[in-house]
Scaffold this active site. Sequence first.
Site, mmCIF file in Angstrom:
data_model
loop_
_atom_site.group_PDB
_atom_site.id
_atom_site.type_symbol
_atom_site.label_atom_id
_atom_site.label_comp_id
_atom_site.label_asym_id
_atom_site.label_seq_id
_atom_site.Cartn_x
_atom_site.Cartn_y
_atom_site.Cartn_z
ATOM 1 N N GLY A 352 0.955 -1.210 0.034
ATOM 2 C CA GLY A 352 -0.069 -0.034 -0.019
ATOM 3 C C GLY A 352 0.826 1.274 0.067
ATOM 4 O O GLY A 352 2.019 1.220 -0.017
ATOM 5 N N ASP A 465 13.598 -11.164 -0.026
ATOM 6 C CA ASP A 465 13.278 -9.903 -1.346
ATOM 7 C C ASP A 465 14.241 -9.091 -0.839
ATOM 8 O O ASP A 465 13.793 -7.720 -0.911
ATOM 9 C CB ASP A 465 11.931 -9.481 -0.830
ATOM 10 C CG ASP A 465 11.354 -8.806 -2.088
ATOM 11 O OD1 ASP A 465 11.877 -9.021 -3.253
ATOM 12 O OD2 ASP A 465 10.554 -8.066 -1.893
#
Length: 673
Positions: A352, A465
């Site tokens: 977001g 990641d």
Amino acid sequence: MHRLLLPILVLCSLLLLVPTTDADTSCPSNTNYTRGSAFEANLNALLSSLPAAAAASSGFAENITGASTTDQPAYGLAQCRGDMNASDCHSCLDGLVHGMTGNAMCSFSFIPYFKCKLRYSNASFFGDVDTAMVFYTGNPYNATDPEQFTTRLNSLMGNLTTKAAYGSPTMFAVGSVAAPAPPFENIYGMAQCTRDLAADDCNQCLIDAVNLIPTCCNEKQGGRITYPSCSIGFEVYRFYNPQVAEAAMSPAAAPAGAGGSVNGSNHTVRTALLVSIPVAVTLLLLLVLLVVVVYLCKRNRKPREHVKTASNRHADDEEMRSSESLLYDLSTLRAATDNFSEENKLGEGGFGPVYKGTLQNGQDIAVKRLSATSQQGRLEMKNEVFLLAKLQHRNLVRLLGSCIEEHERILVYEFLTNNSLDKILFDPARQQELTWGQRHKIIEGIGRGLLYLHEDSRLTIIHRDLKASNILLDVHMNPKISDFGLAKLFNIESSVGNTSRIAGTYGYMAPEYALHGIFSAKSDVFSYGVLVLEIITGRRNTYTHASGPSEDLLTYVWRHWSRGSVQPLLEGCPGEGCRPQEILRCIHVGLLCVQEDPQLRPGMASVVVMLNSRSITLPAPAAPAFAAPAGRHAFTVTGNAQGAVRSDDGEDPLVRSRGHSVNDVSVSAVEPR
């Protein structure tokens, strides 16, 4: 009479904490600076700025003067005790600055006082624990019952140590234990670290200070112990301002459970009603007509699944509320971000949007707001809350807290001035700002952070990641690893995991993970190696349909390295301060990290040693993965391969490309030809 004399005698004894002129008339060998030098000018400017800066920023400031204009910068840190107001803080630090006029011309110094401390040096010390020097003094009066007093004191100081290190945003904590009965004394305590420390370092510094209590003030009613990096104190009277101290310990943060229990109860009741009413109706209808019951069960299948999903979400929220992180009021975060205004928006990812905010006490924060439609983001948020609350290291981004209120799910982090590494490294207009010294510091810092995750933390974490956009930079260009939404927690005995759902970012993925879903610490090492080569060359590791896999960064570096034509590899680094041998060693380490066979890649402990020791002979690297000749497995990505591939274990992976649609990118494993 006894009560009147006690504070006076303690005050007199505290004067021992202020260095006298005689004590500071000389410096250790070869540590004097030259009068009239650039360092003296930088030091004077530094000292004149620190008191006001600390007073204006909740009692703590660190600064560097002369770093951009001279080769003799001055580094300084000032801190006031957490229960001091701005005016008293400014006065206390001003007194220390003025008291230095008679000191020798030392290139480093630490000037302590129990209410404030000042420290400067000609070399950076930010984030480093310093317990080499200690100042302490004891209350002249003995405790009434020494054995019982010591037991209660140890319990109090143990609690304050943990609270200051892990539970207070200002690394400051006060508290007390009440006397069980007369004539026993109440005990009041304080613990504080300088706010440049990681939580684990703060905790260890305070433990060292507490362990000095028997030396400093054994069986005494009070004592003060001050290191350059932390301080503790205790007395049988309240020596701190409780109102100001309370505000410093929880600035603008809602106490855990303060606002959550009522809402949680309402949600529980609502969920119970949603489940129990349909069951009761079904039982009633069962007495009337069996056929109607079957019909209703089929028709209401989706509503029941919705109730189950809502119940799971509620359970996740309750778990996050019970975590070790602080809970913030939604109203506080709305005010801090100007109601999540576009002007405060820093960027947006799969989780977001992220906003810059400023709390009422002036502290800048980064606010990550979960998208209302992101099921995956909810799981990643839960992961971050539980992991970052337990992980504390100077090279990991610090989670300040979270907000779980109404329909909002929000994470609150420390704000880092220089944003993410990719914003500078891959911007042609800005990449020359990164000197080789800064790049080397970033490479080392990421390595230390990854080593902590793999081996030194309370948990064993595989990040999964690691990439340039997940490396944030503070005002001093120190790197901090962020985004733990995809991280996996390992048991100590476990070393390898497997998943059928691939999540991460192509270009940084190890081959065994991208092709077979096998991940381990060595897959993080691969990502680190790609990142090292990107930092050195200033080039992204991208795959494009036009150029094919032969033109990716790993092949580019390997071609020049294996042919001995290394000069092009040095061109991405600014000439100023360039150290070719050091750069080539880092390239060598990077190539060792991106080898196809995970067993050949070094562990992060070895990587950190190899980066810092020239005496170690490095093995020859094999060809990198994804740069193999024909006849071996290759990995092809068309489109913009910097798009992230993220999923939980219940959904197909989604390939996202920044600024492109999902269809712009395709991924395939290519069998040998």
